[in-house]
Design a protein around this motif. Structure first.
Motif, PDB file in Angstrom:
ATOM      1  N   GLU A   1       0.836  -1.204   0.000  1.00  0.00           N
ATOM      2  CA  GLU A   1       0.000   0.000   0.000  1.00  0.00           C
ATOM      3  C   GLU A   1       0.873   1.256   0.000  1.00  0.00           C
ATOM      4  O   GLU A   1       0.594   2.224  -0.721  1.00  0.00           O
ATOM      5  CB  GLU A   1      -0.916   0.002   1.219  1.00  0.00           C
ATOM      6  N   THR A   2       1.941   1.232   0.799  1.00  0.00           N
ATOM      7  CA  THR A   2       2.852   2.375   0.861  1.00  0.00           C
ATOM      8  C   THR A   2       3.567   2.572  -0.470  1.00  0.00           C
ATOM      9  O   THR A   2       3.752   3.708  -0.930  1.00  0.00           O
ATOM     10  CB  THR A   2       3.882   2.176   1.990  1.00  0.00           C
ATOM     11  N   LEU A   3       3.959   1.478  -1.105  1.00  0.00           N
ATOM     12  CA  LEU A   3       4.626   1.560  -2.403  1.00  0.00           C
ATOM     13  C   LEU A   3       3.697   2.146  -3.459  1.00  0.00           C
ATOM     14  O   LEU A   3       4.108   3.016  -4.249  1.00  0.00           O
ATOM     15  CB  LEU A   3       5.109   0.171  -2.823  1.00  0.00           C
ATOM     16  N   ARG A   4       2.460   1.697  -3.494  1.00  0.00           N
ATOM     17  CA  ARG A   4       1.501   2.244  -4.470  1.00  0.00           C
ATOM     18  C   ARG A   4       1.300   3.741  -4.248  1.00  0.00           C
ATOM     19  O   ARG A   4       1.265   4.530  -5.211  1.00  0.00           O
ATOM     20  CB  ARG A   4       0.164   1.504  -4.369  1.00  0.00           C
ATOM     21  N   HIS A   5       1.162   4.133  -2.991  1.00  0.00           N
ATOM     22  CA  HIS A   5       1.002   5.556  -2.668  1.00  0.00           C
ATOM     23  C   HIS A   5       2.225   6.348  -3.123  1.00  0.00           C
ATOM     24  O   HIS A   5       2.091   7.442  -3.696  1.00  0.00           O
ATOM     25  CB  HIS A   5       0.800   5.727  -1.163  1.00  0.00           C
ATOM     26  N   TYR A   6       3.400   5.810  -2.880  1.00  0.00           N
ATOM     27  CA  TYR A   6       4.647   6.496  -3.236  1.00  0.00           C
ATOM     28  C   TYR A   6       4.746   6.699  -4.746  1.00  0.00           C
ATOM     29  O   TYR A   6       5.073   7.799  -5.218  1.00  0.00           O
ATOM     30  CB  TYR A   6       5.829   5.678  -2.729  1.00  0.00           C
TER      31      TYR A   6
ATOM     32  N   GLU B   1       1.099 -12.473 -13.852  1.00  0.00           N
ATOM     33  CA  GLU B   1      -0.331 -12.435 -14.167  1.00  0.00           C
ATOM     34  C   GLU B   1      -0.770 -11.140 -14.838  1.00  0.00           C
ATOM     35  O   GLU B   1      -1.954 -10.975 -15.164  1.00  0.00           O
ATOM     36  CB  GLU B   1      -1.130 -12.643 -12.875  1.00  0.00           C
ATOM     37  N   GLY B   2       0.161 -10.211 -15.031  1.00  0.00           N
ATOM     38  CA  GLY B   2      -0.179  -8.953 -15.683  1.00  0.00           C
ATOM     39  C   GLY B   2      -0.990  -8.013 -14.815  1.00  0.00           C
ATOM     40  O   GLY B   2      -1.790  -7.223 -15.334  1.00  0.00           O
ATOM     41  N   THR B   3      -0.787  -8.069 -13.496  1.00  0.00           N
ATOM     42  CA  THR B   3      -1.551  -7.212 -12.580  1.00  0.00           C
ATOM     43  C   THR B   3      -0.635  -6.274 -11.790  1.00  0.00           C
ATOM     44  O   THR B   3      -0.919  -5.947 -10.638  1.00  0.00           O
ATOM     45  CB  THR B   3      -2.379  -8.070 -11.604  1.00  0.00           C
ATOM     46  N   VAL B   4       0.460  -5.848 -12.413  1.00  0.00           N
ATOM     47  CA  VAL B   4       1.404  -4.950 -11.737  1.00  0.00           C
ATOM     48  C   VAL B   4       0.729  -3.647 -11.332  1.00  0.00           C
ATOM     49  O   VAL B   4       0.970  -3.119 -10.241  1.00  0.00           O
ATOM     50  CB  VAL B   4       2.625  -4.668 -12.635  1.00  0.00           C
ATOM     51  N   ALA B   5      -0.125  -3.107 -12.190  1.00  0.00           N
ATOM     52  CA  ALA B   5      -0.780  -1.827 -11.894  1.00  0.00           C
ATOM     53  C   ALA B   5      -1.587  -1.909 -10.607  1.00  0.00           C
ATOM     54  O   ALA B   5      -1.583  -0.978  -9.798  1.00  0.00           O
ATOM     55  CB  ALA B   5      -1.674  -1.413 -13.054  1.00  0.00           C
ATOM     56  N   GLU B   6      -2.273  -3.026 -10.395  1.00  0.00           N
ATOM     57  CA  GLU B   6      -3.092  -3.180  -9.197  1.00  0.00           C
ATOM     58  C   GLU B   6      -2.247  -3.453  -7.955  1.00  0.00           C
ATOM     59  O   GLU B   6      -2.585  -3.004  -6.859  1.00  0.00           O
ATOM     60  CB  GLU B   6      -4.091  -4.328  -9.382  1.00  0.00           C
ATOM     61  N   THR B   7      -1.169  -4.182  -8.107  1.00  0.00           N
ATOM     62  CA  THR B   7      -0.369  -4.604  -6.954  1.00  0.00           C
ATOM     63  C   THR B   7       0.698  -3.591  -6.575  1.00  0.00           C
ATOM     64  O   THR B   7       0.912  -3.305  -5.390  1.00  0.00           O
ATOM     65  CB  THR B   7       0.300  -5.963  -7.239  1.00  0.00           C
ATOM     66  N   VAL B   8       1.386  -3.043  -7.587  1.00  0.00           N
ATOM     67  CA  VAL B   8       2.539  -2.164  -7.353  1.00  0.00           C
ATOM     68  C   VAL B   8       2.227  -0.712  -7.691  1.00  0.00           C
ATOM     69  O   VAL B   8       2.509   0.200  -6.917  1.00  0.00           O
ATOM     70  CB  VAL B   8       3.756  -2.651  -8.172  1.00  0.00           C
TER      71      VAL B   8
ATOM     72  N   GLU C   1       2.387   6.777  -6.978  1.00  0.00           N
ATOM     73  CA  GLU C   1       1.394   7.751  -7.436  1.00  0.00           C
ATOM     74  C   GLU C   1       1.773   9.166  -7.015  1.00  0.00           C
ATOM     75  O   GLU C   1       1.704  10.112  -7.811  1.00  0.00           O
ATOM     76  CB  GLU C   1       0.015   7.394  -6.875  1.00  0.00           C
ATOM     77  N   ASP C   2       2.193   9.322  -5.765  1.00  0.00           N
ATOM     78  CA  ASP C   2       2.519  10.645  -5.237  1.00  0.00           C
ATOM     79  C   ASP C   2       3.719  11.263  -5.945  1.00  0.00           C
ATOM     80  O   ASP C   2       3.745  12.479  -6.192  1.00  0.00           O
ATOM     81  CB  ASP C   2       2.799  10.542  -3.737  1.00  0.00           C
ATOM     82  N   LYS C   3       4.709  10.448  -6.291  1.00  0.00           N
ATOM     83  CA  LYS C   3       5.910  10.949  -6.960  1.00  0.00           C
ATOM     84  C   LYS C   3       5.748  11.021  -8.475  1.00  0.00           C
ATOM     85  O   LYS C   3       6.651  11.492  -9.174  1.00  0.00           O
ATOM     86  CB  LYS C   3       7.115  10.065  -6.619  1.00  0.00           C
ATOM     87  N   GLY C   4       4.620  10.561  -8.982  1.00  0.00           N
ATOM     88  CA  GLY C   4       4.379  10.611 -10.420  1.00  0.00           C
ATOM     89  C   GLY C   4       5.313   9.714 -11.211  1.00  0.00           C
ATOM     90  O   GLY C   4       5.697  10.037 -12.342  1.00  0.00           O
ATOM     91  N   ILE C   5       5.676   8.576 -10.637  1.00  0.00           N
ATOM     92  CA  ILE C   5       6.608   7.657 -11.296  1.00  0.00           C
ATOM     93  C   ILE C   5       5.868   6.841 -12.349  1.00  0.00           C
ATOM     94  O   ILE C   5       4.823   6.247 -12.077  1.00  0.00           O
ATOM     95  CB  ILE C   5       7.276   6.726 -10.271  1.00  0.00           C
ATOM     96  N   THR C   6       6.411   6.820 -13.550  1.00  0.00           N
ATOM     97  CA  THR C   6       5.842   6.041 -14.650  1.00  0.00           C
ATOM     98  C   THR C   6       6.975   5.356 -15.404  1.00  0.00           C
ATOM     99  O   THR C   6       8.151   5.573 -15.118  1.00  0.00           O
ATOM    100  CB  THR C   6       5.058   6.941 -15.623  1.00  0.00           C
ATOM    101  N   GLY C   7       6.614   4.541 -16.382  1.00  0.00           N
ATOM    102  CA  GLY C   7       7.619   3.921 -17.238  1.00  0.00           C
ATOM    103  C   GLY C   7       8.321   2.755 -16.577  1.00  0.00           C
ATOM    104  O   GLY C   7       7.801   2.119 -15.656  1.00  0.00           O
ATOM    105  N   ASP C   8       9.536   2.479 -17.042  1.00  0.00           N
ATOM    106  CA  ASP C   8      10.294   1.315 -16.584  1.00  0.00           C
ATOM    107  C   ASP C   8      10.854   1.539 -15.183  1.00  0.00           C
ATOM    108  O   ASP C   8      11.457   2.580 -14.897  1.00  0.00           O
ATOM    109  CB  ASP C   8      11.444   1.018 -17.543  1.00  0.00           C
ATOM    110  N   VAL C   9      10.673   0.538 -14.347  1.00  0.00           N
ATOM    111  CA  VAL C   9      11.080   0.627 -12.944  1.00  0.00           C
ATOM    112  C   VAL C   9      11.925  -0.585 -12.571  1.00  0.00           C
ATOM    113  O   VAL C   9      11.696  -1.697 -13.057  1.00  0.00           O
ATOM    114  CB  VAL C   9       9.832   0.699 -12.031  1.00  0.00           C
TER     115      VAL C   9
END
Length: 245
Positions: free
Chosen positions: A183-188, A225-232, A190-198
């Motif tokens: 949950e903290t990682l997802r918030h981070y 399973e292709g659910t990175v957006a939901e999990t991370v 989104e809050d930092k506007g991180i996109t693309g390759d990680v």
């Protein structure tokens, strides 16, 4: 004295020196010839709690961006040791709970991970249900590298979650911590506007190592399973770019 001995002495001297924010030295190529490129190594120090003395002590550490050149499935003792040092830096001891994360934040900042964040649990007195998380990130090449440090050192009442086994399934206390980390990682992200390759490095010690294992399982499953957006989060994360120590 041969080249390898010179290197050993130089490393030993740096390990003893400590005390500074960062120092750099250049080692020769270990006898491969003068035309070989020299290796630049960064040495840093961080504060960590020493149970034997009951005090914070200065600890040496090394870091290079090249540690992330290898994929997560490759043998990578340098990155493993760096991850261990990050985990140890989480255990800074102070009576001011709002400053318990000072060492890990300072360490990440010193090695260039300046976009730092700590969750609220890291600012207050721990409870049986606390999971303290610190994050930092920086850009290396085309990737954003995110470090997730889960505190497993000097964490007070949070030790009690080791006893929350549960009736079935995953260990209840560790699973609860895993949920907090994700949950903290997802918030981070989104809050930092991180996109693309990680590239993602998650590390912990003792209780938080168990939490890190569960985080690794869920992230690995999400990648498969292709659910990175939901999990991370809404980023591109490949199997060989997710490191868990």
């Amino acid at each position: 004295m041969n080249n390898n001995a010179v290197i050993a002495v130089a490393v030993a001297a740096l390990l003893v020196a400590g005390g500074g924010a960062a120092a750099y030295f250049m080692m020769n190529d270990g006898g491969k010839g003068s035309d070989a490129p020299e290796l630049i190594v960064g040495q840093y120090t961080y504060d960590a709690y020493d149970h034997a003395s009951g005090k914070n002590v200065k600890m040496p550490a090394f870091y290079e961006d090249s540690y992330f050149d290898k994929g997560a499935s490759a043998d990578n003792p340098s990155l493993m040791m760096f991850a261990f040092n990050i985990a140890m830096s989480c255990g800074y001891s102070t009576d001011d709970f709002s400053r318990r994360s000072d060492s890990v934040v300072a360490f990440m900042t010193a090695v260039g991970y300046t976009e730092t964040y700590v969750n609220d649990a890291y600012k207050t007195e721990p409870t049986m249900h606390s999971t303290q998380v610190a994050l930092g990130s920086r850009t290396i090449g085309s990737y954003t590298v995110i470090i997730v440090a889960v505190n497993g050192m000097n964490y007070g009442a949070a030790f009690g979650s080791n006893m929350l086994v549960g009736a079935s399934g995953d260990h209840e206390g560790f699973s609860e911590g895993k949920d907090v980390v994700l949950e903290t990682l997802r918030h981070y992200i989104e809050d930092k506007g991180i996109t693309g390759d990680v590239k993602l490095l998650t590390t912990g010690y003792s209780r938080s190592a168990a939490i890190t294992n569960l985080v690794g399982r869920d992230v690995s499953d999400a990648i498969a399973e292709g659910t990175v957006a939901e999990t991370v989060g809404d980023v591109n994360l490949e199997k060989d770019s997710a490191y868990f120590y």
